[in-house]
Scaffold this active site. Sequence first.
Site, PDB file in Angstrom:
ATOM      1  CG  ASN A  11      49.131  44.018  34.984  1.00 34.13           C
ATOM      2  OD1 ASN A  11      49.674  45.122  34.889  1.00 34.13           O
ATOM      3  ND2 ASN A  11      48.953  43.209  33.953  1.00 34.13           N
ATOM      4  CE  LYS A  13      45.605  44.096  32.555  1.00 33.70           C
ATOM      5  NZ  LYS A  13      44.599  43.389  31.763  1.00 33.70           N
ATOM      6  CG  HIS A  98      49.705  40.823  30.381  1.00 33.21           C
ATOM      7  ND1 HIS A  98      48.716  41.106  29.464  1.00 33.21           N
ATOM      8  CD2 HIS A  98      49.083  40.677  31.574  1.00 33.21           C
ATOM      9  CE1 HIS A  98      47.550  41.131  30.089  1.00 33.21           C
ATOM     10  NE2 HIS A  98      47.748  40.877  31.377  1.00 33.21           N
ATOM     11  CD  GLU A 100      46.338  43.648  28.651  1.00 39.17           C
ATOM     12  OE1 GLU A 100      47.145  44.337  29.294  1.00 39.17           O
ATOM     13  OE2 GLU A 100      45.234  43.294  29.099  1.00 39.17           O
ATOM     14  CD  GLU A 168      46.814  37.485  33.458  1.00 41.89           C
ATOM     15  OE1 GLU A 168      46.311  38.005  34.463  1.00 41.89           O
ATOM     16  OE2 GLU A 168      47.312  38.150  32.525  1.00 41.89           O
ATOM     17  N   GLY A 174      39.565  41.190  31.383  1.00 41.82           N
ATOM     18  CA  GLY A 174      38.778  42.406  31.219  1.00 41.82           C
ATOM     19  C   GLY A 174      37.387  42.190  30.642  1.00 41.82           C
ATOM     20  CB  SER A 214      37.118  38.495  34.833  1.00 38.84           C
ATOM     21  OG  SER A 214      37.139  39.135  33.572  1.00 38.84           O
TER      22      SER A 214
HETATM   23  P1  13P Z   1      41.400  41.787  34.585  1.00 31.96           P
HETATM   24  O1  13P Z   1      41.493  41.385  36.027  1.00 31.96           O
HETATM   25  O2  13P Z   1      41.066  43.227  34.382  1.00 31.96           O
HETATM   26  O3  13P Z   1      40.535  40.837  33.802  1.00 31.96           O
HETATM   27  O4  13P Z   1      42.890  41.642  33.965  1.00 31.96           O
HETATM   28  C1  13P Z   1      43.587  40.480  34.197  1.00 31.96           C
HETATM   29  C2  13P Z   1      44.985  40.706  33.762  1.00 31.96           C
HETATM   30  O5  13P Z   1      45.266  40.820  32.582  1.00 31.96           O
HETATM   31  C3  13P Z   1      46.020  40.806  34.796  1.00 31.96           C
HETATM   32  O6  13P Z   1      47.295  40.744  34.252  1.00 31.96           O
END
Ligand code: 13P
Length: 257
Positions: A11, A13, A98, A100, A168, A174, A214
């Site tokens: 992803n 983003k 997601h 976010e 997640e 992150g 992560s």
């Molecule tokens: P990270 O791997 O950067 O922690 O992000 C995970 C994520 O949100 C994937 O959709």
Amino acid sequence: MRGIRPLVAGNWKMHGLGTSSAELRSLKDRLAEAPVPEADAIVCPPATLLARARDVLAGSAVALGAQDCHPLPSGPHTGDISAEMLADAGATAIIVGHSERRTDYGETDALVNAKAKAAFRAKLAAIICVGETELERRQGATLEVVRRQLQGSLPRGARARTTVIAYEPVWAIGTGLTPTPADVAEVHGFIRGELGQLLGQTEASLLRILYGGSVKPANASELLFVPDVDGALVGGASLKASDFYGILLAYAGRGAG
Ligand code: 13P
């Protein structure tokens, strides 16, 4: 072995410009030189890069996916993109729900459900994300939150062939923090059980449940060989071909989980 074919999904983003094609080319080249036939790979760049990514990845072992969509096929919705448009640009899957988007735009389970249905309508797979916040985990509400999100976000007609669940934990995204393998096993086993209730045992036993938060080459083996983990949804580490390939390599020579 349950025989579910693992999936490593990237992803991107809101990262990536035209120059990022070089990373995709590098990933394609690495996989051509040293394939990892034990796992599927998909990269989900921003919509602006889909057409270019499709060209770069053509003929490779890496599939192309997208991030988010509007529930409707077309209409007066400035700035939005439909699942049909993403399919037209080359996507084969869409990440929906997601955390976010749930946080930044207040997306509800009902909206995520409608977006997943939009993906199915466009003949794409839906990668549906669920996961608890740090506060919810501290309150011991993880399973309850995940159950509520699954019940609300997963369309009842969902099929294993076109649906992926990504667990997640929001606090692991992150941050470099990860749950313990035992915690991951508990939640993934719980999700499998809930899927059985919602979709029936057959679909539940075939549906891929990814862990996200992560994931890096250094912790991939620890996190991805946990029972009921069928792959990873990778954020930051998917931006670099070497890291994404390094995560895929965890599966090399190991077969399905
Ligand atoms: P990270 O791997 O950067 O922690 O992000 C995970 C994520 O949100 C994937 O959709």
